[in-house]
Design a protein around this motif. Structure first.
Motif, PDB file in Angstrom:
ATOM      1  N   TYR A  86      -6.357  -5.779  -7.798  1.00 56.20           N
ATOM      2  CA  TYR A  86      -6.540  -5.548  -6.366  1.00 56.20           C
ATOM      3  C   TYR A  86      -7.126  -4.152  -6.173  1.00 56.20           C
ATOM      4  O   TYR A  86      -6.806  -3.219  -6.917  1.00 56.20           O
ATOM      5  N   ASN A 106      -0.286 -15.764  -4.406  1.00 56.56           N
ATOM      6  CA  ASN A 106      -0.041 -15.575  -2.976  1.00 56.56           C
ATOM      7  C   ASN A 106       1.054 -14.540  -2.731  1.00 56.56           C
ATOM      8  O   ASN A 106       0.929 -13.675  -1.857  1.00 56.56           O
ATOM      9  N   ARG A 107       2.128 -14.634  -3.509  1.00 58.63           N
ATOM     10  CA  ARG A 107       3.229 -13.674  -3.365  1.00 58.63           C
ATOM     11  C   ARG A 107       2.761 -12.254  -3.676  1.00 58.63           C
ATOM     12  O   ARG A 107       3.023 -11.316  -2.910  1.00 58.63           O
ATOM     13  N   THR A 108       2.061 -12.122  -4.769  1.00 63.62           N
ATOM     14  CA  THR A 108       1.627 -10.784  -5.190  1.00 63.62           C
ATOM     15  C   THR A 108       0.632 -10.194  -4.213  1.00 63.62           C
ATOM     16  O   THR A 108       0.741  -9.011  -3.837  1.00 63.62           O
ATOM     17  N   ALA A 109      -0.319 -10.994  -3.767  1.00 64.20           N
ATOM     18  CA  ALA A 109      -1.324 -10.505  -2.820  1.00 64.20           C
ATOM     19  C   ALA A 109      -0.673 -10.060  -1.513  1.00 64.20           C
ATOM     20  O   ALA A 109      -1.036  -9.020  -0.944  1.00 64.20           O
ATOM     21  N   THR A 110       0.300 -10.817  -1.055  1.00 65.35           N
ATOM     22  CA  THR A 110       0.999 -10.461   0.181  1.00 65.35           C
ATOM     23  C   THR A 110       1.748  -9.146   0.022  1.00 65.35           C
ATOM     24  O   THR A 110       1.694  -8.269   0.897  1.00 65.35           O
ATOM     25  N   ASN A 111       2.441  -8.995  -1.101  1.00 69.61           N
ATOM     26  CA  ASN A 111       3.204  -7.762  -1.343  1.00 69.61           C
ATOM     27  C   ASN A 111       2.292  -6.544  -1.438  1.00 69.61           C
ATOM     28  O   ASN A 111       2.591  -5.480  -0.885  1.00 69.61           O
ATOM     29  N   ARG A 113      -0.809  -6.234  -0.230  1.00 65.72           N
ATOM     30  CA  ARG A 113      -1.443  -5.991   1.081  1.00 65.72           C
ATOM     31  C   ARG A 113      -0.460  -5.286   2.025  1.00 65.72           C
ATOM     32  O   ARG A 113      -0.839  -4.348   2.739  1.00 65.72           O
ATOM     33  N   THR A 114       0.786  -5.713   2.013  1.00 69.00           N
ATOM     34  CA  THR A 114       1.798  -5.109   2.878  1.00 69.00           C
ATOM     35  C   THR A 114       2.054  -3.648   2.496  1.00 69.00           C
ATOM     36  O   THR A 114       2.200  -2.784   3.363  1.00 69.00           O
ATOM     37  N   ASP A 233       6.965  -2.988  -7.406  1.00 71.72           N
ATOM     38  CA  ASP A 233       6.797  -4.438  -7.340  1.00 71.72           C
ATOM     39  C   ASP A 233       6.858  -5.036  -8.747  1.00 71.72           C
ATOM     40  O   ASP A 233       6.218  -4.544  -9.677  1.00 71.72           O
TER      41      ASP A 233
END
Length: 254
Positions: A86, A106-111, A113-114, A233
């Protein structure tokens, strides 16, 4: 080859991660398992696995944990982890690259991005900042293996491209040697250095910024919070940035 320049650890404060031993072991186990699954389960025959095992030993990871991670891959019990990168901007436009091993994109990208959004930054598209970095091999040694001249001579003989040394000034800043090499020669150079300096603390692919940005006192707190959040993370393996923080600015963090 530059041999006498001081360096700042672009991966942030290593000591902060060392305290999170349980989380660190989890990340190391994941890398060992992935490395063993991608190649032979023998560290002597698998350079990536050897590097992962050495990194685990440096962090005092028990031998049983290391062997269990290798066996997990050998027996086909391992999750299917995917390597994901990322890229984004931290506060003041500082370039950040995040590398992860994940079984759920999806989980990793969300974390990720947040983490950027809550700490003065924003996640960009792939390629948004990596053009400002070089993809290189990095071999790390503690300062105790020798002075700058000894390490520089060994690095030249082994075929390295650049050395950055900081002899440190105590327990809070133990310093170390960063030896930069081409991606293709990473494991060959590491093997040659091991004959002279012993096992390295780290042998890995890295992102080295072509230009760095000096961080001021108004920005450093938010930047460090972003880096800490990302490193905490479970899926994130490494965080790289193009920032440079002076000792004076770092001291403002308390």
């Amino acid at each position: 080859m530059a041999g006498h320049s001081k360096f700042k650890n672009i991966m942030h404060r290593k000591g902060a991660q060392d305290k999170k031993r349980s989380a660190q072991f989890s990340k190391l186990s994941r890398e060992i398992t992935v490395a063993a699954k991608m190649g032979l389960p023998d560290p002597d025959m698998n350079p990536r696995l050897r590097a992962a095992v050495n990194a685990a030993k440096v962090q005092s990871m028990p031998k049983d944990n290391i062997q269990r991670a290798i066996d997990k891959a050998s027996k086909g019990d391992a999750e299917n982890y995917e390597e994901v990168r990322y890229e984004g901007y931290g506060p003041s436009g500082i370039a950040i690259i995040v590398e992860a091993l994940t079984d759920n994109r999806n989980r990793t990208a969300t974390n990720v991005r947040t983490a950027f959004a809550k700490n003065g930054g924003n996640l960009g598209a792939t390629g948004a900042v990596s053009h400002g970095f070089e993809r290189l091999g990095l071999i790390e040694y503690p300062s105790k293996v020798g002075d700058e001249d000894k390490v520089l001579e060994a690095a030249i003989e082994a075929g390295a491209d650049d050395v950055q040394s900081d002899m440190g000034d105590g327990d809070e800043n133990p310093g170390g040697h960063q030896i930069w090499v081409s991606v293709d020669s990473l494991h060959e150079v590491a093997r040659e250095l091991e004959k002279v300096l012993g096992e390295a603390d780290g042998v890995k692919l890295a992102w080295k910024p072509t230009l760095t940005v000096d961080v001021d006192a108004d920005t450093v707190g938010t930047l460090m919070k972003l880096v800490d959040t990302l490193e905490e993370d479970d899926d994130v393996q490494s965080v790289w940035g193009n920032y440079e923080i002076s000792d004076e600015v770092m001291e403002t963090l308390g």
